[in-house]
Design an enzyme around this catalytic site. Structure first.
Site, PDB file in Angstrom:
ATOM      1  N   TYR A 145      -3.029 -19.748   0.967  1.00 10.69           N
ATOM      2  CA  TYR A 145      -4.480 -19.737   1.137  1.00 10.69           C
ATOM      3  C   TYR A 145      -5.145 -19.123  -0.088  1.00 10.69           C
ATOM      4  CZ  TYR A 145      -9.128 -19.163   3.010  1.00 10.69           C
ATOM      5  OH  TYR A 145     -10.483 -19.241   3.189  1.00 10.69           O
ATOM      6  N   GLN A 209      -9.234 -20.901  10.254  1.00  7.37           N
ATOM      7  CA  GLN A 209      -8.747 -22.230  10.638  1.00  7.37           C
ATOM      8  C   GLN A 209      -7.688 -22.755   9.678  1.00  7.37           C
ATOM      9  OE1 GLN A 209     -11.914 -21.272  10.168  1.00  7.37           O
ATOM     10  NE2 GLN A 209     -13.148 -22.818   9.115  1.00  7.37           N
ATOM     11  N   ASN A 238     -10.870 -12.825   3.816  1.00  8.72           N
ATOM     12  CA  ASN A 238     -11.751 -11.874   4.482  1.00  8.72           C
ATOM     13  C   ASN A 238     -11.134 -11.370   5.784  1.00  8.72           C
ATOM     14  OD1 ASN A 238     -12.087 -13.941   6.332  1.00  8.72           O
ATOM     15  ND2 ASN A 238     -14.084 -14.561   5.561  1.00  8.72           N
ATOM     16  N   THR A 261     -11.055  -6.655  -0.780  1.00  3.78           N
ATOM     17  CA  THR A 261     -10.436  -5.886  -1.850  1.00  3.78           C
ATOM     18  C   THR A 261     -10.847  -4.413  -1.849  1.00  3.78           C
ATOM     19  OG1 THR A 261      -9.915  -5.929  -4.214  1.00  3.78           O
ATOM     20  CG2 THR A 261     -12.214  -6.301  -3.593  1.00  3.78           C
ATOM     21  N   GLN A 283     -14.286  -4.267  -8.882  1.00  2.00           N
ATOM     22  CA  GLN A 283     -13.837  -4.664  -7.549  1.00  2.00           C
ATOM     23  C   GLN A 283     -14.997  -4.756  -6.570  1.00  2.00           C
ATOM     24  OE1 GLN A 283     -10.504  -5.744  -7.164  1.00  2.00           O
ATOM     25  NE2 GLN A 283     -10.933  -5.523  -9.351  1.00  2.00           N
ATOM     26  N   HIS A 286     -16.595  -8.214  -5.910  1.00  2.00           N
ATOM     27  CA  HIS A 286     -15.942  -9.214  -5.076  1.00  2.00           C
ATOM     28  C   HIS A 286     -16.721  -9.491  -3.804  1.00  2.00           C
ATOM     29  CE1 HIS A 286     -11.993 -10.415  -6.653  1.00  2.00           C
ATOM     30  NE2 HIS A 286     -11.919  -9.223  -7.203  1.00  2.00           N
ATOM     31  N   GLU A 352      -4.948  -0.703  -2.064  1.00  2.00           N
ATOM     32  CA  GLU A 352      -4.497  -1.990  -2.582  1.00  2.00           C
ATOM     33  C   GLU A 352      -4.254  -1.878  -4.090  1.00  2.00           C
ATOM     34  OE1 GLU A 352      -6.130  -6.596  -2.946  1.00  2.00           O
ATOM     35  OE2 GLU A 352      -7.529  -4.950  -2.632  1.00  2.00           O
ATOM     36  N   HIS A 353      -5.262  -1.409  -4.816  1.00  2.00           N
ATOM     37  CA  HIS A 353      -5.147  -1.154  -6.255  1.00  2.00           C
ATOM     38  C   HIS A 353      -5.383   0.331  -6.497  1.00  2.00           C
ATOM     39  CE1 HIS A 353      -7.160  -5.195  -5.817  1.00  2.00           C
ATOM     40  NE2 HIS A 353      -6.126  -5.549  -6.568  1.00  2.00           N
ATOM     41  N   ASP A 386      -5.472  -8.703 -12.044  1.00  2.00           N
ATOM     42  CA  ASP A 386      -6.079  -9.845 -11.369  1.00  2.00           C
ATOM     43  C   ASP A 386      -5.767 -11.153 -12.082  1.00  2.00           C
ATOM     44  OD1 ASP A 386      -7.206  -8.438  -9.291  1.00  2.00           O
ATOM     45  OD2 ASP A 386      -9.169  -8.222 -10.249  1.00  2.00           O
ATOM     46  N   GLU A 440      30.116  -0.061  26.033  1.00  2.00           N
ATOM     47  CA  GLU A 440      28.798  -0.632  26.302  1.00  2.00           C
ATOM     48  C   GLU A 440      28.797  -1.493  27.552  1.00  2.00           C
ATOM     49  OE1 GLU A 440      27.539  -2.651  22.746  1.00  2.00           O
ATOM     50  OE2 GLU A 440      27.131  -0.766  21.690  1.00  2.00           O
ATOM     51  N   HIS A 445      32.808  -9.192  25.323  1.00  2.00           N
ATOM     52  CA  HIS A 445      32.871  -9.088  23.871  1.00  2.00           C
ATOM     53  C   HIS A 445      34.299  -8.817  23.410  1.00  2.00           C
ATOM     54  CE1 HIS A 445      28.549  -8.878  24.172  1.00  2.00           C
ATOM     55  NE2 HIS A 445      28.408  -8.672  22.866  1.00  2.00           N
TER      56      HIS A 445
END
Length: 457
Positions: A145, A209, A238, A261, A283, A286, A352-353, A386, A440, A445
């Site tokens: 995406y 979507q 977003n 961001t 930033q 954005h 994030e940064h 970036d 067990e 087994h």
């Protein structure tokens, strides 16, 4: 123990870039996390029901739902979201030569870094005839995406595609929002970047979507080609994109919940206020909900940075957007006693940064545990990451960098373990298996091992 409170006594300016004062306080990790600048606006919980409705609609009505959502959110009429191959090729032909050269350089650097990330397969011989291996195998198909709202992030095409190709993924699909100004197609620079990377399966689908379409697929009806489901969905977006990724996790793999961001800068008195301010603004432009946070022990630096923010924000192209982001509850100055407390704050924030603008910045960077990416010194701004650093800019946000990683080659790989024992090697540990199975209360087994030695086949 008292909790930290907002203070405007030290840092005042016309821009409402608030100050949180931690000086003289001993704060637990929980108190730090609670008091740090975070968005008070819409949360994933608020967005969840809307995304659940989109999931149900797309799964129930397929391309009809996608067309209605494109009309509602993007203002475009759409019969099928697949971008024709000739439109992708045409976007590359019409691309500005300077932008093409920049994209090609970014691709070259990203490839060099990504191709070195793939881990080696491992074979371990535990005894004669007893070999356990770990093999890294790429997923079969991925959905990538690329946002296209306030900023058409053509660079995100590179950041998504390059590590997937380096991992060996054979089927790659890309989605980006349809643009009314471009005839319902994604932004032409995004299409051109896809063409440079050889991606021909591109869809004009935006928001939640797009994530839903990749996760569950969209069946065709004989006249419309289907969108086949993918194994992994990646890419920033977003709050609705991040929420959709959270809700489909388990149906598909995701990279991280990469939402709006954010940047944090750890700085001391040696930092240059103009550089700090410029990077905070870079930033903030954005999105009005972007987070820009300065952590410093120097009240003088903080005041000088706010002065620079006022000056630079007034002059920048997206001034209104920048000022809204800088004035929001997600942004501000955090004043600390010293570098030790500053590092603790940064690890609690898990940006994030994270930029390090201190004396001996490389050593300070080495003490950071939680960050999507760390930018060291005056000449490693987030803008470099970036576009042209070679690193990836699809990174975890909202504190999730404390437990998740940025997009990389391993996002598209699975570690498959292979067990290869011969008769003698199994017999060597058969008694242990029987004993553990008995402990067990799973005798079958043990019996599955014993039967192999009851008679030779």
């Amino acid at each position: 123990m008292s909790s930290p409170s907002d203070s405007n006594a030290t840092v005042t300016a016309s821009l409402d870039f608030r100050s949180i004062d931690f000086r003289g306080r001993r704060l637990s990790l929980a108190e730090l996390k609670s008091a740090l600048p975070r968005a008070k606006h819409q949360t994933m919980a608020d967005a969840e029901q809307k995304v659940l409705d989109i999931i149900a609609d797309v799964r129930g009505r397929g391309f009809g739902a996608l067309a209605d959502l494109a009309a509602k959110f993007d203002g475009v009429e759409q019969s099928h979201p697949r971008v024709p191959a000739e439109e992708i090729a045409n976007a590359l032909r019409q691309l500005d030569p300077g932008v093409r050269a920049a994209l090609e350089e970014s691709i070259t650097r990203a490839k060099q870094f990504a191709e070195r990330q793939k881990p080696a397969n491992v074979d371990v011989q535990l005894a004669d005839g007893a070999v356990v291996s770990q093999n890294w195998i790429p997923v079969g198909r991925v959905g990538l995406y690329v946002p296209g709202g306030l900023a058409p992030l053509a660079s995100s095409v590179i950041m998504n595609v390059v590590p997937a190709v380096a991992a060996g993924v054979e089927s790659i699909a890309l989605a980006s929002p349809p643009q009314k100004d471009f005839g319902g197609l994604p932004h032409p620079t995004i299409l051109a970047a896809a063409a440079l990377l050889g991606i021909d399966e591109v869809y004009a689908i935006g928001g939640a979507q797009a994530i839903v379409s990749f996760a569950y697929g969209v069946p065709g009806d004989g006249t419309e080609l289907p969108i086949e489901p993918v194994d992994v969905v990646t890419g920033p977006g977003n709050i609705f994109v991040a929420t959709a990724k959270r809700l489909v996790k388990g149906v598909v793999g995701i990279d991280s919940e990469a939402g709006t961001t954010e940047i944090a800068i750890l700085a001391d008195a040696t930092a240059k206020p103009a550089l700090v301010a410029a990077d905070l603004i870079s930033q903030a432009e954005h999105d009005p909900k972007a987070a820009s946070v300065l952590v410093t022990e120097s009240a003088e630096l903080a005041g000088a940075v706010v002065d620079e923010l006022n000056r630079q924000a007034a002059a920048t192209k997206h001034s209104a957007r920048v000022r809204e982001a800088l004035s929001g509850p997600q942004s501000g100055v955090v004043l600390v006693d010293d570098l030790e407390q500053g590092i603790a704050v940064c690890n609690a924030y898990a940006a994030e940064h994270l930029e390090i603008m201190t004396a001996n910045a490389p050593a300070v960077a080495g003490r950071i545990r939680n960050a999507g990416a760390i930018f060291v010194g005056d000449y490693s701004p987030v803008s470099l990451g970036d576009y042209c650093a070679g690193s990836n800019h699809v990174l975890p946000t909202s504190g999730t960098a404390a437990f998740s990683s940025g997009l990389n080659v391993t996002t598209f790989l699975r570690a498959v373990q292979v067990i290869n024992y011969d008769r003698a090697a199994l017999e060597q540990v058969s008694g242990h298996i029987v004993n553990l199975a008995g402990a067990e209360d799973l005798p079958g087994h043990g019996e599955a091992v014993q039967i192999r030695f009851a008679e030779r086949s």
